[in-house]
Design a protein around this motif. Structure first.
Motif, mmCIF file in Angstrom:
data_model
loop_
_atom_site.group_PDB
_atom_site.id
_atom_site.type_symbol
_atom_site.label_atom_id
_atom_site.label_comp_id
_atom_site.label_asym_id
_atom_site.label_seq_id
_atom_site.Cartn_x
_atom_site.Cartn_y
_atom_site.Cartn_z
ATOM 1 N N GLY A 1 2.615 19.156 -3.502
ATOM 2 C CA GLY A 1 3.054 18.011 -2.749
ATOM 3 C C GLY A 1 4.634 17.779 -3.182
ATOM 4 O O GLY A 1 5.163 17.712 -4.383
ATOM 5 N N GLN A 2 5.402 17.211 -2.073
ATOM 6 C CA GLN A 2 6.803 16.814 -2.147
ATOM 7 C C GLN A 2 6.619 15.290 -2.339
ATOM 8 O O GLN A 2 6.239 14.656 -1.687
ATOM 9 C CB GLN A 2 7.579 17.465 -1.209
ATOM 10 N N PHE A 3 7.400 14.658 -3.299
ATOM 11 C CA PHE A 3 7.414 13.469 -3.446
ATOM 12 C C PHE A 3 8.868 12.835 -3.537
ATOM 13 O O PHE A 3 9.951 13.798 -4.056
ATOM 14 C CB PHE A 3 6.867 13.083 -5.184
ATOM 15 N N ARG A 4 9.248 11.655 -3.277
ATOM 16 C CA ARG A 4 10.320 11.113 -3.525
ATOM 17 C C ARG A 4 10.113 10.141 -4.787
ATOM 18 O O ARG A 4 9.158 9.436 -4.612
ATOM 19 C CB ARG A 4 10.866 10.406 -2.332
ATOM 20 N N VAL A 5 10.883 10.250 -5.709
ATOM 21 C CA VAL A 5 10.889 9.385 -7.041
ATOM 22 C C VAL A 5 12.136 8.355 -6.873
ATOM 23 O O VAL A 5 13.349 8.943 -6.840
ATOM 24 C CB VAL A 5 11.007 10.236 -8.151
ATOM 25 N N ASP A 6 11.703 7.056 -7.149
ATOM 26 C CA ASP A 6 13.010 6.215 -7.120
ATOM 27 C C ASP A 6 13.357 5.969 -8.647
ATOM 28 O O ASP A 6 12.650 6.541 -9.393
ATOM 29 C CB ASP A 6 12.736 4.875 -6.376
ATOM 30 N N ASP A 7 14.305 5.196 -8.717
ATOM 31 C CA ASP A 7 14.955 4.922 -10.283
ATOM 32 C C ASP A 7 13.799 4.033 -10.905
ATOM 33 O O ASP A 7 14.063 4.188 -12.415
ATOM 34 C CB ASP A 7 16.125 4.306 -9.996
ATOM 35 N N LYS A 8 12.799 3.504 -10.322
ATOM 36 C CA LYS A 8 11.812 2.790 -11.199
ATOM 37 C C LYS A 8 10.659 3.914 -11.646
ATOM 38 O O LYS A 8 9.483 3.594 -12.219
ATOM 39 C CB LYS A 8 11.203 1.590 -10.382
ATOM 40 N N GLY A 9 10.967 5.059 -11.200
ATOM 41 C CA GLY A 9 9.699 5.902 -11.185
ATOM 42 C C GLY A 9 8.435 6.071 -10.329
ATOM 43 O O GLY A 9 7.519 6.685 -10.569
ATOM 44 N N GLU A 10 8.594 5.402 -9.193
ATOM 45 C CA GLU A 10 7.592 5.140 -8.262
ATOM 46 C C GLU A 10 7.478 6.336 -7.225
ATOM 47 O O GLU A 10 8.798 6.850 -7.065
ATOM 48 C CB GLU A 10 7.797 3.880 -7.529
ATOM 49 N N LEU A 11 6.513 7.001 -6.905
ATOM 50 C CA LEU A 11 6.560 7.999 -6.269
ATOM 51 C C LEU A 11 5.973 7.806 -4.838
ATOM 52 O O LEU A 11 5.254 6.888 -4.525
ATOM 53 C CB LEU A 11 5.380 9.143 -6.547
ATOM 54 N N LEU A 12 6.607 8.306 -3.697
ATOM 55 C CA LEU A 12 6.047 8.504 -2.386
ATOM 56 C C LEU A 12 5.841 9.977 -1.851
ATOM 57 O O LEU A 12 6.728 10.686 -2.192
ATOM 58 C CB LEU A 12 7.117 7.750 -1.297
ATOM 59 N N LEU A 13 4.667 10.441 -1.548
ATOM 60 C CA LEU A 13 4.303 11.581 -1.090
ATOM 61 C C LEU A 13 4.906 11.869 0.305
ATOM 62 O O LEU A 13 4.870 10.880 1.203
ATOM 63 C CB LEU A 13 2.871 11.853 -0.845
ATOM 64 N N VAL A 14 5.684 12.871 0.582
ATOM 65 C CA VAL A 14 6.665 13.323 1.649
ATOM 66 C C VAL A 14 5.875 14.215 2.592
ATOM 67 O O VAL A 14 5.620 14.022 3.859
ATOM 68 C CB VAL A 14 7.826 13.644 1.361
ATOM 69 N N ALA A 15 5.538 15.184 1.839
ATOM 70 C CA ALA A 15 5.027 16.554 2.666
ATOM 71 C C ALA A 15 4.138 17.358 1.700
ATOM 72 O O ALA A 15 4.465 17.383 0.535
ATOM 73 C CB ALA A 15 6.126 17.087 3.489
ATOM 74 N N MET A 16 3.511 18.619 2.427
ATOM 75 C CA MET A 16 2.925 19.446 1.701
ATOM 76 C C MET A 16 3.401 20.662 1.769
ATOM 77 O O MET A 16 4.013 20.869 2.949
ATOM 78 C CB MET A 16 1.140 19.658 2.107
ATOM 79 N N TYR A 17 3.381 21.519 0.628
ATOM 80 C CA TYR A 17 4.187 22.657 0.993
ATOM 81 C C TYR A 17 3.318 23.950 0.204
ATOM 82 O O TYR A 17 2.526 23.825 -0.458
ATOM 83 C CB TYR A 17 5.351 22.492 0.010
ATOM 84 N N ASP A 18 3.618 25.263 0.786
ATOM 85 C CA ASP A 18 2.951 26.407 0.112
ATOM 86 C C ASP A 18 3.268 26.927 -1.265
ATOM 87 O O ASP A 18 4.192 26.354 -1.647
ATOM 88 C CB ASP A 18 2.632 27.525 1.395
#
Length: 175
Positions: A146-163
């Motif tokens: 799973g690809q995530f974006r992590v902000d400076d507070k450590g919070e994650l958002l799932l962006v996409a799935m990868y093989d």
């Protein structure tokens, strides 16, 4: 008077919703990228309708080091509900690996702090499901990261799935 109150409340609520959307959009564009390896899930629940049940290897590593409750939950000992941060090491491809729990220590350039939550004895990162359009399950079956974006507070958002080769999975890339 009641109409004015309703109008003001509606404007306030819409303002809050838009502020939240703007924040999430900034998180998606400015957050640091990290790939988390998926952990096996019950194959009967892997694809359920228009979503994929998710678990992450990182969650298993965090679960091992957290203090355990006296009770057992299924095949493993329960962890009390809590929130915390984990230190994640990044390799050259930005695949994350467990380094330890975060205790306000300094991080190196190849490390990130990520927030986790424990609910019902399970460690969670951002989400436990990936939603997609009905009929597109076959495109996501090879998912391994799973690809995530992590902000400076450590919070994650799932962006996409990868093989397994970190190739993005989506209907347009699979046809």
């Amino acid at each position: 008077m009641a109409k004015k109150t309703v109008l003001v409340a509606t404007i306030f609520i819409l303002g809050l919703v838009n502020w939240s959307i703007i924040g999430k959009e900034a998180h998606l564009t400015e957050g640091q990228i990290v790939y988390l390896e998926l952990a096996p899930v019950d194959p009967r629940s892997l694809m359920q309708g228009d979503y994929m049940a998710l678990r992450f290897q990182m969650a298993n590593a965090v679960h091992k080091v957290l203090p355990k409750a006296d009770e057992h939950r299924g095949w493993r000992q329960a962890v009390d509900a809590s929130d915390g941060y984990v230190v994640v090491g990044l390799d050259a491809r930005r695949v994350g690996s467990f380094k330890g729990l975060y205790n306000n220590q300094a991080l190196s350039e190849d490390e990130l702090r990520m927030r986790f939550r424990v609910r019902d004895g399970e460690v969670k990162f951002a989400t436990n499901a990936f939603f997609f359009q009905e009929g597109h399950a076959k495109y996501y079956e090879p998912a391994r990261y799973g690809q995530f974006r992590v902000d400076d507070k450590g919070e994650l958002l799932l962006v996409a799935m990868y093989d397994k080769d970190l190739k993005r999975l989506a209907p347009e890339t699979m046809e």
